[in-house]
Design a protein around this motif. Structure first.
Motif, short mmCIF file in Angstrom:
data_model
loop_
_atom_site.label_atom_id
_atom_site.label_comp_id
_atom_site.label_asym_id
_atom_site.label_seq_id
_atom_site.Cartn_x
_atom_site.Cartn_y
_atom_site.Cartn_z
N ALA A 21 55.19 -33.58 6.16
CA ALA A 21 54.76 -34.73 5.55
C ALA A 21 55.78 -35.15 4.41
N VAL A 22 56.30 -34.19 3.90
CA VAL A 22 57.28 -34.70 2.76
C VAL A 22 58.42 -35.37 3.34
N ALA A 23 58.88 -35.12 4.66
CA ALA A 23 60.17 -35.71 5.40
C ALA A 23 59.61 -36.89 5.87
N LYS A 24 58.50 -37.15 6.23
CA LYS A 24 58.18 -38.53 6.56
C LYS A 24 58.00 -39.56 5.28
N LEU A 25 57.61 -38.84 4.23
CA LEU A 25 57.47 -39.56 2.98
C LEU A 25 58.97 -40.07 2.50
N LEU A 26 60.03 -38.90 2.73
CA LEU A 26 61.19 -39.58 2.35
C LEU A 26 62.00 -40.49 3.25
N LEU A 27 61.51 -40.46 4.73
CA LEU A 27 62.08 -41.04 5.72
C LEU A 27 61.40 -42.67 5.54
N SER A 28 60.54 -42.68 4.87
CA SER A 28 59.73 -44.18 4.72
C SER A 28 60.38 -44.88 3.46
N ALA A 29 61.04 -44.11 2.58
CA ALA A 29 61.82 -44.93 1.30
C ALA A 29 62.93 -45.58 1.59
N GLY A 30 63.30 -46.30 0.53
CA GLY A 30 64.87 -46.89 0.73
C GLY A 30 65.88 -45.97 0.03
N ALA A 79 69.05 -43.61 -0.39
CA ALA A 79 69.42 -42.41 0.16
C ALA A 79 68.28 -41.66 0.85
N TRP A 80 67.50 -41.74 0.29
CA TRP A 80 66.25 -40.77 0.68
C TRP A 80 65.77 -40.43 2.06
N PRO A 81 65.80 -41.42 3.00
CA PRO A 81 65.95 -41.12 4.32
C PRO A 81 66.68 -40.31 5.02
N VAL A 82 67.87 -39.93 4.15
CA VAL A 82 69.00 -38.76 4.65
C VAL A 82 68.24 -37.55 4.51
N ALA A 83 67.80 -37.37 3.50
CA ALA A 83 67.03 -36.17 2.90
C ALA A 83 65.82 -35.99 3.64
N GLY A 84 65.16 -37.00 4.34
CA GLY A 84 64.09 -36.83 5.06
C GLY A 84 64.38 -36.40 6.29
N ALA A 85 65.49 -37.18 7.09
CA ALA A 85 66.01 -36.57 8.42
C ALA A 85 66.56 -35.13 8.42
N LEU A 86 67.21 -34.67 7.26
CA LEU A 86 67.48 -33.36 7.18
C LEU A 86 66.64 -32.46 7.40
N VAL A 95 52.97 -36.45 -7.11
CA VAL A 95 52.73 -37.53 -6.28
C VAL A 95 53.05 -38.91 -7.28
N ARG A 96 52.61 -38.78 -8.38
CA ARG A 96 53.15 -39.86 -9.45
C ARG A 96 54.63 -39.98 -9.67
N LEU A 97 55.33 -38.56 -9.48
CA LEU A 97 56.59 -38.65 -9.93
C LEU A 97 57.39 -39.37 -8.78
N VAL A 98 56.93 -39.07 -7.41
CA VAL A 98 57.66 -39.46 -6.16
C VAL A 98 57.39 -40.85 -6.21
N ALA A 99 56.15 -41.40 -6.52
CA ALA A 99 56.01 -42.91 -6.37
C ALA A 99 56.82 -43.69 -7.20
N ARG A 100 57.09 -43.14 -8.33
CA ARG A 100 58.03 -43.81 -9.27
C ARG A 100 59.49 -43.78 -9.05
N VAL A 101 59.93 -42.58 -8.62
CA VAL A 101 61.35 -42.37 -8.40
C VAL A 101 61.81 -42.56 -6.86
N VAL A 102 60.97 -42.05 -5.79
CA VAL A 102 61.30 -42.26 -4.51
C VAL A 102 60.73 -43.55 -3.88
#
Length: 129
Positions: free
Chosen positions: A70-79, A81-88, A20-27
């Motif tokens: 939940a991971v997909a929704k997290l990625l979709l909420s980010a700025g 290219a992350w939403p593309v990964a979340g959509a996939l 979660v800390r890594l995702v907060a920092r990177v994503v």
């Protein structure tokens, strides 16, 4: 009323907390991340058993997504290219594969780097060594 989604994760698990800390920092998802041990699960509409089983994404309207979704929704909420990964991650067969990978990681988190005693499975679910 909440205006941001909430990511609920296992705060007793070092692997989960580090992730979660890594995702907060990177994503940089647009959400509030709260360990399940500190979350008001009843107010979020989440059963404690479910919070122990998987990471959860709770929308401001109370819809709950678990595990890989939940991971997909997290990625979709980010700025970026992350939403593309979340959509996939929401599309079959990627969704199915993501679920299998998520369960594999979640069920074996006690073996992963950063693990703590909180990551351990109950004795009746611990595989023989």
């Amino acid at each position: 009323m909440r205006t941001r989604p909430v990511l609920v994760y296992d705060g007793d698990c070092g692997f989960c907390t580090g992730s979660v800390r890594l995702v907060a920092r990177v994503v940089r998802p647009r959400c509030d991340a709260v360990p399940s041990q500190r979350a008001d699960l009843a107010a979020l509409g989440v059963a404690p058993e479910r919070a122990r089983h998987e990471a959860l994404w709770v929308t401001p309207t109370g819809t709950v997504y678990g595990g890989a979704q939940a991971v997909a929704k997290l990625l979709l909420s980010a700025g970026g290219a992350w939403p593309v990964a979340g959509a996939l991650l929401t599309l079959p067969p990627v969704r199915w594969a993501a679920h299998v990978v998520y369960r594999l990681v979640a069920d074996n988190r006690r073996r992963l780097p950063g693990r703590t005693a909180g990551c351990a499975l109950p004795a009746d679910r611990t595989p023989p060594t």
